[in-house]
Design an enzyme around this catalytic site. Structure first.
Site, mmCIF file in Angstrom:
data_model
loop_
_atom_site.group_PDB
_atom_site.id
_atom_site.type_symbol
_atom_site.label_atom_id
_atom_site.label_comp_id
_atom_site.label_asym_id
_atom_site.label_seq_id
_atom_site.Cartn_x
_atom_site.Cartn_y
_atom_site.Cartn_z
ATOM 1 N N GLY A 158 -2.044 -2.522 11.998
ATOM 2 C CA GLY A 158 -1.920 -1.350 12.473
ATOM 3 C C GLY A 158 -1.563 -0.604 13.976
ATOM 4 O O GLY A 158 -1.754 0.338 13.830
ATOM 5 N N PRO B 272 1.294 -6.755 10.329
ATOM 6 C CA PRO B 272 2.043 -4.987 10.319
ATOM 7 C C PRO B 272 2.733 -4.705 8.960
ATOM 8 O O PRO B 272 3.167 -5.910 8.582
ATOM 9 C CB PRO B 272 2.668 -5.280 12.133
ATOM 10 C CG PRO B 272 3.671 -6.989 11.187
ATOM 11 C CD PRO B 272 2.255 -7.781 10.892
ATOM 12 N N GLY B 273 2.381 -3.295 8.894
ATOM 13 C CA GLY B 273 2.731 -2.363 7.823
ATOM 14 C C GLY B 273 3.603 -1.353 8.705
ATOM 15 O O GLY B 273 5.110 -1.347 9.331
ATOM 16 N N ARG B 274 2.837 -0.445 8.660
ATOM 17 C CA ARG B 274 3.854 0.495 9.561
ATOM 18 C C ARG B 274 4.748 0.879 10.544
ATOM 19 O O ARG B 274 5.934 1.138 10.317
ATOM 20 C CB ARG B 274 2.583 2.101 9.822
ATOM 21 C CG ARG B 274 3.380 2.899 10.622
ATOM 22 C CD ARG B 274 2.625 3.489 11.129
ATOM 23 N NE ARG B 274 1.181 4.614 10.403
ATOM 24 C CZ ARG B 274 0.458 4.838 9.844
ATOM 25 N NH1 ARG B 274 0.998 5.993 9.309
ATOM 26 N NH2 ARG B 274 -0.678 4.272 9.078
ATOM 27 N N ARG C 50 1.563 12.343 3.317
ATOM 28 C CA ARG C 50 1.268 11.865 4.685
ATOM 29 C C ARG C 50 0.308 13.257 5.333
ATOM 30 O O ARG C 50 -0.853 13.472 5.642
ATOM 31 C CB ARG C 50 1.672 11.308 5.548
ATOM 32 C CG ARG C 50 1.354 10.009 5.241
ATOM 33 C CD ARG C 50 2.440 8.763 5.692
ATOM 34 N NE ARG C 50 1.614 9.124 7.454
ATOM 35 C CZ ARG C 50 1.998 10.202 8.487
ATOM 36 N NH1 ARG C 50 3.022 10.321 8.697
ATOM 37 N NH2 ARG C 50 1.266 9.630 9.749
ATOM 38 N N TYR D 24 -3.733 13.926 6.009
ATOM 39 C CA TYR D 24 -4.349 13.724 7.168
ATOM 40 C C TYR D 24 -3.312 14.427 8.026
ATOM 41 O O TYR D 24 -3.820 13.958 8.955
ATOM 42 C CB TYR D 24 -3.858 12.110 7.609
ATOM 43 C CG TYR D 24 -3.653 10.605 6.654
ATOM 44 C CD1 TYR D 24 -4.575 10.266 5.999
ATOM 45 C CD2 TYR D 24 -2.780 10.111 6.579
ATOM 46 C CE1 TYR D 24 -4.599 8.857 5.207
ATOM 47 C CE2 TYR D 24 -2.126 8.950 5.657
ATOM 48 C CZ TYR D 24 -3.152 8.613 5.147
ATOM 49 O OH TYR D 24 -3.449 7.394 4.229
ATOM 50 N N CYS E 169 1.923 23.456 -6.764
ATOM 51 C CA CYS E 169 1.053 24.214 -6.818
ATOM 52 C C CYS E 169 -0.070 23.854 -6.427
ATOM 53 O O CYS E 169 -1.234 24.051 -7.109
ATOM 54 C CB CYS E 169 0.452 24.302 -8.334
ATOM 55 S SG CYS E 169 1.761 24.991 -8.940
ATOM 56 N N GLU E 170 -0.143 23.861 -5.105
ATOM 57 C CA GLU E 170 -0.905 23.752 -4.052
ATOM 58 C C GLU E 170 -1.242 24.111 -2.292
ATOM 59 O O GLU E 170 -0.212 23.945 -1.986
ATOM 60 C CB GLU E 170 -1.641 22.279 -3.895
ATOM 61 C CG GLU E 170 -1.998 21.302 -5.438
ATOM 62 C CD GLU E 170 -3.278 20.766 -4.986
ATOM 63 O OE1 GLU E 170 -4.026 21.466 -4.144
ATOM 64 O OE2 GLU E 170 -3.998 20.193 -6.465
ATOM 65 N N TYR F 279 4.295 4.762 3.752
ATOM 66 C CA TYR F 279 3.392 5.465 3.666
ATOM 67 C C TYR F 279 3.749 6.572 2.806
ATOM 68 O O TYR F 279 2.862 7.753 2.783
ATOM 69 C CB TYR F 279 2.073 5.894 4.453
ATOM 70 C CG TYR F 279 1.162 4.321 4.808
ATOM 71 C CD1 TYR F 279 0.347 3.498 3.838
ATOM 72 C CD2 TYR F 279 1.556 3.579 6.487
ATOM 73 C CE1 TYR F 279 -0.013 1.988 4.374
ATOM 74 C CE2 TYR F 279 0.783 2.503 6.895
ATOM 75 C CZ TYR F 279 0.205 2.253 5.785
ATOM 76 O OH TYR F 279 -0.085 0.416 6.285
HETATM 77 C C1 LIG Z 1 -3.013 -1.692 5.973
HETATM 78 C C2 LIG Z 1 -3.473 -2.959 6.338
HETATM 79 C C3 LIG Z 1 -2.551 -3.418 7.357
HETATM 80 C C4 LIG Z 1 -0.869 -2.406 7.953
HETATM 81 O O1 LIG Z 1 -1.923 -1.496 8.458
HETATM 82 P P1 LIG Z 1 -0.677 -0.472 10.051
HETATM 83 O O2 LIG Z 1 -1.107 0.223 10.250
HETATM 84 O O3 LIG Z 1 0.176 0.353 8.257
HETATM 85 O O4 LIG Z 1 0.237 -2.047 10.501
HETATM 86 C C5 LIG Z 1 -2.627 -4.707 7.393
HETATM 87 N N1 LIG Z 1 -3.655 -6.019 7.277
HETATM 88 C C6 LIG Z 1 -5.127 -4.595 6.433
HETATM 89 C C7 LIG Z 1 -5.975 -5.478 5.716
HETATM 90 C C8 LIG Z 1 -4.520 -3.660 5.512
HETATM 91 O O5 LIG Z 1 -5.935 -3.178 5.083
#
Ligand SMILES: *Cc1c(COP(=O)(O)O)cnc(C)c1O
Length: 426
Positions: free
Chosen positions: A247, A285-287, A323, A327, A353-354, A381
């Site tokens: 997150g 972590p992802g983003r 995105r 959002y 076309c939107e 994402y």
């Molecule tokens: C999407 C997700 C993440 C990663 O979230 P980021 O905002 O990209 O860091 C981690 N854990 C779970 C369970 C998720 O659904």
């Protein structure tokens, strides 16, 4: 003269008037691989990872890259080689971990809707943990594990009910959303799990949202989780690891999220103060690992001056960069060749076309058709959420490392987009 585009992030930069990704000119990549094109910096990903690794130095901690942010195989390979595990949300993602050579024992399986088939596959491959999101999922996982004569390692995702102060669609830790088990049912749910013979309780987890730019929601969530760990253990169920989810936000538009090591200095101080400093920790972590490691190169097709607005029509669109449409998110947009000409305000839009097909609004740009632009912060994402809407092939992806540029995914052709379809019999 060099100038980084985002503070503290030297991987996307101007050298004189030319945009570079590390040592490679963006214009050269556009020429060689065509546009629109995703370009990623391996060094930027490893830098982002290093901030977490510094934060956890001397601790027992496992970083599991949340691969839904960007699940391209070469990117998984980079993180696998750097020692990461993976947070997955489907059997498809599990297959990608296998294909990329990831360590299956470091896989955690999140998500509210795992199917029996997905559970079976993950159990057979020996993943590290199922992050279970409901009591009914516990019962089903128990049945599936017993049918395979194994025990499923489980953590229960608890909903700490804190507000991460982010966009409602990416806020996941409040009472009113579909994720996790309610805080006040957690002890009961753990007792149930501990009584099921097909399950082995290994941890607890939470994930409060995405693009979080403040420390306080994490501190609050941690307090709530530690309260629960104490209560669950008092009820006789030991908790081996604590998983604080992902997150952490990135800088899209002057956002100032904490650095990962600074965030973890605060969180570890709390863990120490409450006597949990030596627990096995996990994060997802992802983003924050990939978001600012990627850009999307796009060509200006047409300029369309209007009475109320001027449009800059580019060859990338909402299907490639979803995105903004989803959002109302912001991506920086900069020229590949900086110009000193007078800038005009444009809405940067794609060919789809939107009216929702916009990439940036009211951007000051000095551009002509044929010029190239870079859409920034496009590593997370974007590709993973892209689609074939309007029968547009998904983009090619290039990863830049010390050896140069590698095509890690070729551009989809029209034939690729309908390869799975059948005509009716004549
Ligand atoms: C999407 C997700 C993440 C990663 O979230 P980021 O905002 O990209 O860091 C981690 N854990 C779970 C369970 C998720 O659904």
């Amino acid at each position: 003269m060099t100038q980084a585009l985002l503070p503290g992030h030297p991987h996307v930069l101007y050298r004189d008037d030319q945009l570079f990704v590390d040592q490679v000119p963006a214009a050269q990549l556009a020429e060689q691989f065509g546009t629109p094109l995703f370009v990623y910096s391996k060094a930027a990903m490893l830098d982002a990872l290093a901030a977490y690794q510094r934060g956890f130095a001397g601790r027992r901690a496992q970083i599991c890259y949340a691969m839904k942010a960007n699940s391209s195989l070469a990117i998984l390979q980079v993180f696998a080689q750097a020692g990461c595990g993976f947070d997955i949300v489907s059997a498809g993602e599990l297959a990608r971990v296998q294909a990329a050579g990831g360590d299956l024992s470091k896989v955690i399986f999140s998500g509210v809707g795992k199917t029996r088939a997905e559970m079976r596959q993950a159990l057979q491959l020996g993943i590290g943990c199922f992050n279970v999101e409901s009591e009914s999922e516990l019962e089903v996982l128990n049945e599936v594990a017993l049918s395979l004569q194994v025990q499923a390692p489980v953590s229960i995702r608890v909903n700490p009910n804190v507000d991460p102060k982010t966009h409602p669609y990416i806020s996941t830790g409040l009472k009113g959303n579909k994720f996790g088990v309610a805080h006040d049912r957690a002890v009961q749910t753990y007792q149930r799990a501990a009584g099921l013979p097909g399950l082995r309780v290994v941890g607890i987890d939470c994930h409060i949202g995405s693009q979080i730019t403040q420390v306080d929601p994490y501190l609050d969530a941690m307090d709530r989780i530690l309260d629960l760990v104490e209560a669950i253990e008092q009820a006789g169920v030991p908790i081996h690891h604590i998983d604080f989810g992902g997150g952490l936000g990135i800088n899209y538009n002057g956002d100032t999220p904490p650095e990962a090591d600074a965030l973890w200095a605060r969180l570890l101080a709390k863990l120490d103060a409450r006597g949990f400093g030596q627990r096995q920790l996990m994060i997802e972590p992802g983003r924050s690992l990939v978001g600012n490691a990627g850009i999307c190169l796009t060509e200006v097709l047409y300029l369309k001056p209007g009475e109320q607005k001027n449009f800059c029509i580019v060859d990338a669109a909402m299907n490639d960069l979803p995105r903004p449409a989803m959002y109302e998110a912001f991506h920086g947009i900069v020229p590949v060749q900086a110009s000193r000409a007078q800038a005009t305000l444009y809405d940067v839009v794609g060919p789809v076309c939107e009216s929702g097909d916009w990439i940036g609004r009211e951007r000051a740009l000095a551009v002509q058709p044929g010029d190239q632009l870079a859409v920034l912060s496009a590593g997370a994402y974007c590709m993973s959420m892209s689609s074939n809407y309007n029968t547009r092939g998904r983009l090619a992806e290039v990863l830049v490392d010390e050896a140069g540029a590698h095509l890690i995914r070729r551009r989809e052709t029209a034939q690729d987009t309908f390869a799975l379809e059948n005509l009716l019999p004549a």
